[in-house]
Design a protein around this motif. Structure first.
Motif, short mmCIF file in Angstrom:
data_model
loop_
_atom_site.label_atom_id
_atom_site.label_comp_id
_atom_site.label_asym_id
_atom_site.label_seq_id
_atom_site.Cartn_x
_atom_site.Cartn_y
_atom_site.Cartn_z
N SER A 31 0.80 -1.22 0.00
CA SER A 31 0.00 0.00 0.00
C SER A 31 0.83 1.28 0.00
O SER A 31 0.42 2.29 -0.56
CB SER A 31 -0.98 0.02 1.18
OG SER A 31 -0.26 0.08 2.40
N GLN A 32 1.97 1.24 0.61
CA GLN A 32 2.81 2.44 0.66
C GLN A 32 4.11 2.25 -0.13
O GLN A 32 5.09 2.93 0.11
CB GLN A 32 3.10 2.80 2.11
CG GLN A 32 1.84 3.17 2.85
CD GLN A 32 2.13 3.63 4.26
OE1 GLN A 32 3.23 4.02 4.60
NE2 GLN A 32 1.11 3.58 5.09
N GLY A 33 4.07 1.32 -1.05
CA GLY A 33 5.26 1.03 -1.84
C GLY A 33 6.16 0.06 -1.10
O GLY A 33 6.02 -0.15 0.10
N VAL A 34 7.07 -0.49 -1.83
CA VAL A 34 8.00 -1.46 -1.25
C VAL A 34 9.40 -0.88 -1.39
O VAL A 34 9.83 -0.55 -2.48
CB VAL A 34 7.90 -2.82 -1.98
CG1 VAL A 34 8.91 -3.80 -1.43
CG2 VAL A 34 6.49 -3.37 -1.88
N ARG A 35 10.06 -0.76 -0.28
CA ARG A 35 11.43 -0.23 -0.27
C ARG A 35 12.40 -1.39 -0.15
O ARG A 35 12.25 -2.26 0.70
CB ARG A 35 11.60 0.74 0.87
CG ARG A 35 10.65 1.93 0.74
CD ARG A 35 10.90 2.93 1.78
NE ARG A 35 12.14 3.62 1.37
CZ ARG A 35 12.58 4.72 1.93
NH1 ARG A 35 11.92 5.26 2.90
NH2 ARG A 35 13.69 5.28 1.51
N VAL A 36 13.38 -1.38 -1.02
CA VAL A 36 14.35 -2.47 -1.09
C VAL A 36 15.74 -1.88 -1.23
O VAL A 36 15.93 -0.89 -1.95
CB VAL A 36 14.04 -3.38 -2.31
CG1 VAL A 36 15.05 -4.48 -2.44
CG2 VAL A 36 12.64 -3.92 -2.23
N LEU A 37 16.68 -2.48 -0.58
CA LEU A 37 18.07 -2.06 -0.76
C LEU A 37 18.47 -2.23 -2.22
O LEU A 37 18.06 -3.19 -2.89
CB LEU A 37 18.99 -2.90 0.13
CG LEU A 37 18.81 -2.73 1.64
CD1 LEU A 37 19.67 -3.74 2.38
CD2 LEU A 37 19.13 -1.31 2.07
#
Length: 74
Positions: A31-37
């Protein structure tokens, strides 16, 4: 306990219980985007695609079953 996955009422009841839980989790995670290294992006992109594909397939199968396409779903 052994689960038998086949075109029977017990299996569809189990799927009806599980699929909404999985789809809510997808919405919650994305829902709030996916943050990935950065170093994991090459792996995460195809995995997210596969994850979305399997979740949408599950949703489609339940929908088709509800519409009477029981043989096709099986």
């Amino acid at each position: 306990m052994v689960y038998k996955y086949s075109p029977n009422e017990q299996c569809i009841r189990r799927c009806r219980a599980i699929v909404p839980v999985i789809l809510r989790a997808v919405d919650e995670v994305t829902s709030q985007g996916v943050r990935v290294l950065v170093e994991h992006q090459e792996v995460v992109r195809p995995l997210m695609g596969w994850w979305q594909f399997t979740n949408r397939t599950a949703k489609a199968l339940v929908s088709l079953y509800d519409q009477g396409y029981t043989v096709e779903v099986a």
